[in-house]
Design a protein around this motif. Structure first.
Motif, short mmCIF file in Angstrom:
data_model
loop_
_atom_site.label_atom_id
_atom_site.label_comp_id
_atom_site.label_asym_id
_atom_site.label_seq_id
_atom_site.Cartn_x
_atom_site.Cartn_y
_atom_site.Cartn_z
N CYS B 65 21.12 -69.41 -54.50
CA CYS B 65 19.74 -68.98 -54.71
C CYS B 65 19.02 -70.06 -55.52
O CYS B 65 19.63 -71.00 -56.02
CB CYS B 65 19.70 -67.64 -55.43
N HIS B 66 17.71 -69.89 -55.66
CA HIS B 66 16.94 -70.83 -56.47
C HIS B 66 17.30 -70.66 -57.95
O HIS B 66 17.94 -69.69 -58.33
CB HIS B 66 15.44 -70.59 -56.28
N ILE B 67 16.87 -71.62 -58.74
CA ILE B 67 17.12 -71.56 -60.18
C ILE B 67 15.86 -71.05 -60.86
O ILE B 67 14.80 -71.68 -60.78
CB ILE B 67 17.52 -72.96 -60.70
N LEU B 68 15.97 -69.88 -61.49
CA LEU B 68 14.81 -69.30 -62.16
C LEU B 68 14.85 -69.50 -63.67
O LEU B 68 13.81 -69.53 -64.32
CB LEU B 68 14.72 -67.79 -61.86
N ASN B 69 16.05 -69.62 -64.22
CA ASN B 69 16.19 -69.78 -65.67
C ASN B 69 17.04 -71.01 -66.00
O ASN B 69 18.19 -70.89 -66.41
CB ASN B 69 16.81 -68.52 -66.28
N PRO B 70 16.45 -72.19 -65.81
CA PRO B 70 17.23 -73.41 -66.04
C PRO B 70 17.53 -73.62 -67.52
O PRO B 70 16.77 -73.18 -68.39
CB PRO B 70 16.30 -74.51 -65.52
N GLU B 71 18.66 -74.29 -67.77
CA GLU B 71 18.96 -74.72 -69.15
C GLU B 71 18.24 -76.02 -69.46
O GLU B 71 17.98 -76.34 -70.61
CB GLU B 71 20.47 -74.94 -69.33
N VAL B 72 17.95 -76.79 -68.42
CA VAL B 72 17.33 -78.10 -68.59
C VAL B 72 16.14 -78.24 -67.64
O VAL B 72 16.27 -77.91 -66.46
CB VAL B 72 18.35 -79.24 -68.31
N VAL B 73 15.01 -78.70 -68.17
CA VAL B 73 13.87 -79.01 -67.32
C VAL B 73 13.53 -80.48 -67.51
O VAL B 73 13.44 -80.96 -68.64
CB VAL B 73 12.65 -78.13 -67.65
N VAL B 74 13.37 -81.19 -66.41
CA VAL B 74 13.05 -82.62 -66.46
C VAL B 74 11.67 -82.82 -65.84
O VAL B 74 11.45 -82.43 -64.69
CB VAL B 74 14.10 -83.44 -65.68
N VAL B 75 10.75 -83.40 -66.62
CA VAL B 75 9.41 -83.63 -66.10
C VAL B 75 9.25 -85.14 -65.89
O VAL B 75 9.23 -85.91 -66.83
CB VAL B 75 8.33 -83.10 -67.08
N VAL B 76 9.15 -85.53 -64.63
CA VAL B 76 9.12 -86.96 -64.30
C VAL B 76 7.71 -87.52 -64.43
O VAL B 76 7.52 -88.69 -64.69
CB VAL B 76 9.69 -87.20 -62.88
N ASN B 77 6.72 -86.66 -64.26
CA ASN B 77 5.34 -87.12 -64.30
C ASN B 77 4.58 -86.39 -65.40
O ASN B 77 4.35 -85.19 -65.30
CB ASN B 77 4.70 -86.87 -62.94
N PRO B 78 4.19 -87.10 -66.49
CA PRO B 78 3.63 -86.40 -67.65
C PRO B 78 2.34 -85.65 -67.34
O PRO B 78 2.06 -84.64 -67.97
CB PRO B 78 3.39 -87.54 -68.65
N ASN B 79 1.55 -86.12 -66.38
CA ASN B 79 0.29 -85.41 -66.15
C ASN B 79 0.47 -84.09 -65.43
O ASN B 79 -0.48 -83.38 -65.17
CB ASN B 79 -0.75 -86.31 -65.46
N LEU B 80 1.73 -83.73 -65.11
CA LEU B 80 2.00 -82.40 -64.55
C LEU B 80 1.93 -81.32 -65.62
O LEU B 80 1.81 -80.14 -65.31
CB LEU B 80 3.39 -82.37 -63.92
N LEU B 81 2.03 -81.76 -66.89
CA LEU B 81 2.09 -80.78 -67.98
C LEU B 81 0.89 -79.85 -67.98
O LEU B 81 1.00 -78.69 -68.33
CB LEU B 81 2.22 -81.49 -69.34
N GLY B 82 -0.26 -80.38 -67.59
CA GLY B 82 -1.45 -79.54 -67.57
C GLY B 82 -1.65 -78.83 -66.23
O GLY B 82 -2.58 -78.04 -66.07
#
Lengths: 397, 191, 114
Positions: B65-82
Motif C-alpha cells: 500500500c502507499h505510505i501514509l505515515n513516513p518516518e522520513v520525508v525528503v524534500v528535493v525542491n525547497p519551493n515545494l514547502l509553500g
C-alpha cells in the motif's frame, strides 16, 4: 547449479529479464502503460543483440496478437505483453490463440479499463478475458512475475495442454515498484525451459497442415470440448512445473499460497499484490488471537474449485476480495467471488461467504481495510448472518 | 533503527526523485536489506509536484500500500514547502530533510514543527552546481539521508553510484558525482 | 482424412487439417446448376479457361485440353465467358457461340463424352 543474482528491479523489468532469458523466437508487441517498461526493455535487448528474437513492432494490440498467432502456428516460441485497453483490443485473437492451441506466453500488467481514463491497477482487464481459454497466473511480487513467466513457458508448451498462458502482475504497485528480485543465471533458465518442438507447424513442409479451417456444427463442439479437457489437465501440469521449479530454483509454486490456514476459522481470498498487505495484517491479527488465514490464489484459470473447497473445509466464514466487478452479476459481485460461491455450493459446503470490491482504478488498499474485513468475518462467524453480500473497501459512501 | 523505515520523497516531475528513491533502494540491496521503491504517478508533467516512496527493512516487505505515515520525508525542491504539506502524516519523532540554503531552525519555524521532529537541511542545489555543474540535486539527497538516518552505508552507496555511473559516464563526471554525494553527507545541518 | 464423425477424443486438435488438398475428396460437382460443355474439334488449346477456372476443374495433359473435372466444377461459367474461340454450330448444343457453352445440368446426358 543455479547461480542467482539479487537485483533491485521493477516488476516490469523482472518480466523483461525473464523474457530475455527465455529468448523467444518471436515477440510482437505494442506499448501501453504500465506494460511499456516490459516491451521497451525487451526491444533494447533485441537492439543490443542480447536475444535472437524477431521483434515485430506492430500498429496495435490486435495486430500484436495476430502476429503472435501466425508466428506460433509457424512453430515458434512466442511471447508478448499488454495491459488494459490493449488486452481488450486483443479480444478476438485471445480466443483464436487458445482455440488453435498455440502456447503463447503473455505478460499482463493489470490496469483498469476505460472509461473514465485511468492508468492504475485493477483486474478488470484480465478478468474480462477469463473465459477466452487462456491459463491465468497472478503474481504478488516482481519475483513471482519473473518466476511465473519462466514457468509459463513450460506450462503452455506441455503436450497435454498446448494452451496460451497469461502472467499477471499489478500495474504500478508491482510493475513500477523496485523490489528485491533474485534473477537466476541464463543457462539454468535455458535448461529449465528446454527447447520447443511444435507438434504441428506451418513451416514443416514435409507435413503440410491447415490452421483455422472452417469448422461448423459438425465439429466445432468437439474442438471446444477438447479445450476444456486440456484445461482440466492444466492444474496437474501447473503443480508439477511449480514443484520442479522449486527443486531447481528454490522457490516452489502451487495453486495457491496458504498463510495461517491450518487452524483458521476465518479466511480471506485475494489475488496479487494485495495478498502481501493482507498477510502483514493477518500476522498482527494472529498475535491478537484471531483465527484468520489467507489464501492467495495464483491460478485463476483453470479455477481450482476442488482444491479451494478442501482448503476451506474447516473455515466458518470466507471473505473474497475482488479487484473488478462483474457488472450485472449477483448483487454486482466480482468474478472471483462468483467462482468461489459456485465451487462451495456445488460441493454442498455451508460456509458463509462475503464479497469485497476493492482497489478499482488504483485506489489504495490500506491495512485498515483488511482489518475491517477481518472484523466483519468475525461477526459473520459469530452470528451466522451476512448483513451485506457485496461490500466496498475504501469507497466514499 | 526500526525494522521497517518508510520514506516519502517530494519533488517536481523531471527532477529525478523516482531515480533517487530507487537508488536508495539499491543502496539497501548492497546492505543486504529488503526494500521497495515506487512512484506515485498521476497525470503530472514536467514541473508538477510529485511524490515517490522508499521502504527499507531488515525483513521481507510484504505491504503493497502507499505510505501514509513516513518516518522520513525528503524534500528535493525547497519551493515545494509553500505548495504541498510535506509534513503530512510524518511520524511524531520523524525526520524531515530539506534541500535548501536555509537553516534547520528557519525551516522548523516556517513549518511550525515541534521539537520531537528532527529537521535537517542541506544546500544540495548549490553543491550540485559547484560539483556536477548542473541543477540535479535529487541523488545528492542520498548523502543527507545517510547522515541523518544511517539507513544505509555511505561507502557502499558511493560504490554503487560509481558502479552505475561508471558504466556510462567519463571518469571525471563520475568523480564529481561522488564528490557531490560526499559533500551532501558532510554539509548536512541539524537543528 | 480424419475419421468421419470423430468424437472429441478422436478429432484432430484445434480442428487442424493434416492432409494437404483434402478438399479434392469433397464432390462439389453436385452444386452445379449449369454445366459447361466443350467442342474439342474447334478448341485451339489456348488454355485460357484453365487459367481462369477458380476450381482447377479443367484437366490438361501435355499442354492440351483433355476434359472437365465434373466432380469439382461448380458450373460458375467463367470458362465459357473467357473462351475466345467462336463456333458456328457447337458440337453438343448445335448453337452458334463459343467452344465452351453452358447448358442446363439435367439436360445433358452424354457426360462421359464432353
Amino acid at each position: 547449479m543455479v547461480v542467482s543474482t539479487k537485483m533491485a528491479l521493477e516488476g516490469a523489468h523482472a518480466s523483461a529479464q525473464a523474457m530475455r532469458q527465455i529468448n523467444p523466437d518471436v515477440v510482437a508487441a505494442y506499448p501501453i502503460t504500465p506494460q511499456t517498461a516490459i516491451v521497451q526493455t525487451f526491444s533494447q535487448y533485441v537492439a543490443d543483440g542480447e536475444v535472437d528474437t524477431e521483434f515485430i513492432a506492430v500498429e496495435s494490440e490486435h495486430a500484436a496478437m495476430s502476429a503472435c498467432i501466425g508466428a506460433a502456428a509457424a512453430g515458434g516460441r512466442v511471447m508478448t505483453a499488454t495491459a488494459a485497453n490493449g488486452l481488450a483490443l486483443m479480444w478476438e485473437e485471445l480466443y483464436i490463440a487458445a482455440s488453435l492451441r498455440l502456447p503463447i506466453v503473455m505478460s499482463v500488467v493489470n490496469r483498469a479499463l476505460s472509461a473514465p481514463l485511468n492508468i492504475h491497477c485493477d483486474h478488470s482487464d484480465s478478468m474480462g478475458a477469463r473465459d477466452a481459454g487462456w491459463i491465468q497466473l497472478y503474481s504478488e511480487t516482481g519475483q513471482e512475475a519473473y518466476d511465473n513467466t519462466i514457468q509459463a513457458v513450460r506450462i503452455a508448451e506441455h503436450p497435454d495442454l498446448l494452451l496460451p498462458v497469461m502472467v499477471m502482475q499489478d500495474g504500478f504497485i508491482t510493475g513500477h515498484a523496485v523490489e528485491l528480485v533474485e534473477v537466476a543465471d541464463d543457462a539454468s533458465v535455458k535448461e529449465f525451459i528446454g527447447t520447443y518442438t511444435p507438434k504441428y507447424s506451418l513451416l514443416d513442409i514435409d507435413h503440410p497442415v491447415t490452421f483455422g479451417a472452417w469448422d461448423l456444427w459438425d465439429y466445432y463442439f468437439e474442438h471446444k470440448r477438447q479445450q476444456t479437457d486440456a484445461m482440466s489437465k492444466a492444474m496437474k501440469v501447473i503443480v508439477d512445473v511449480g514443484k520442479e521449479f522449486g527443486q531447481v530454483f528454490g522457490r516452489t509454486y502451487g495453486i495457491f499460497d496458504a498463510y495461517a490456514m491450518d487452524d483458521a476459522e476465518l479466511a480471506i481470498i485475494v489475488l496479487s499484490s494485495t495478498a502481501g498487505t493482507a498477510r502483514t495484517v493477518i500476522r498482527e491479527l494472529r498475535k491478537k488471537g484471531l483465527k484468520i488465514g489467507l489464501l492467495k490464489l495464483r491460478v485463476f484459470r483453470p479455477f481450482p474449485a476442488q482444491e479451494l473447497v478442501a482448503a476451506l473445509k474447516d473455515v466458518k466464514a470466507v471473505a473474497v476480495l475482488d479487484r473488478s466487478i462483474s457488472f450485472g452479476a449477483m448483487e454486482g459481485a466480482g468474478p472471483l467471488f462468483l467462482e468461489v460461491c459456485a465451487a462451495l455450493f456445488a460441493a454442498g459446503a455451508t460456509q458463509k461467504v462475503v464479497n469485497y470490491i476493492y482497489g478499482l482504478g488504483g485506489r489504495d488498499v490500506l491495512p485498515e481495510y483488511i482489518e475491517r474485513v477481518a472484523s466483519d468475518l468475525q461477526e459473520i462467524a459469530d452470528t451466522g448472518k451476512v448483513k451485506s453480500l457485496v461490500n466496498y473497501l475504501g469507497l466514499r459512501e | 533503527m526500526a525494522k521497517l523505515t518508510e520514506i516519502r520523497w517530494h519533488g517536481r516531475a523531471g527532477q529525478g526523485i523516482v531515480t533517487a528513491s530507487e537508488l536508495l533502494a539499491e543502496a539497501a540491496l548492497k546492505d543486504d536489506k529488503y526494500f521497495q521503491a515506487f512512484p506515485e504517478y498521476g497525470p503530472e508533467r514536467m514541473g508538477a509536484p510529485i511524490k515517490a516512496y522508499t521502504r527499507i527493512s531488515d525483513e521481507p516487505i510484504e505491504l503493497h500500500c502507499h505510505i501514509l505515515n513516513p518516518e522520513v520525508v525528503v524534500v528535493v525542491n525547497p519551493n515545494l514547502l509553500g505548495v504541498v504539506d510535506v509534513t503530512e502524516g510524518l511520524a511524531e519523532d520523524g525526520v524531515l530533510i530539506v534541500n535548501t540554503s536555509e537553516t534547520p531552525q528557519q525551516i522548523r519555524a516556517r513549518l511550525g514543527l515541534k521539537n520531537n521532529k528532527k529537521v535537517f537541511t542541506v544546500d544540495a542545489t548549490r553543491i550540485a552546481l559547484e560539483t556536477i555543474k548542473r541543477d540535479i540535486p535529487a541523488t545528492l539527497m542520498l548523502g543527507a539521508i545517510i547522515r541523518a538516518t544511517g539507513l544505509v552505508s555511505l561507502d557502499k552507496t558511493l560504490h554503487l553510484v560509481q558502479e552505475k555511473l561508471g558504466a556510462k559516464l567519463r571518469a571525471e563526471v563520475v568523480e564529481n558525482n561522488l564528490k557531490a554525494l560526499r559533500r551532501a553527507y558532510e554539509e548536512v545541518k541539524e537543528g | 482424412m480424419a475419421k468421419e464423425n470423430a468424437t472429441w477424443r478422436e478429432a484432430n486438435i484445434a480442428g487442424l487439417v493434416l492432409e494437404p488438398g483434402c478438399t479434392a475428396e469433397y464432390n462439389t460437382g453436385t452444386w452445379r446448376v449449369l454445366r459447361p460443355v466443350h467442342d474439342m474439334s474447334k478448341c485451339t488449346h489456348c488454355l485460357i479457361c484453365w487459367v481462369y477456372c477458380p476450381d482447377s476443374a479443367i484437366v490438361v495433359e501435355n499442354g492440351r485440353w483433355v476434359r472437365f473435372d465434373y466432380d469439382h466444377c461448380k458450373g460458375c461459367g467463367i470458362c465459357a465467358n473467357e473462351c475466345p474461340v467462336k463456333v458456328d454450330a457447337h458440337e453438343y448444343t448445335g448453337k452458334a457461340g463459343k467452344v465452351i457453352q453452358m447448358v442446363e445440368e439435367k439436360s445433358w446426358e452424354k457426360e462421359e463424352k464432353c
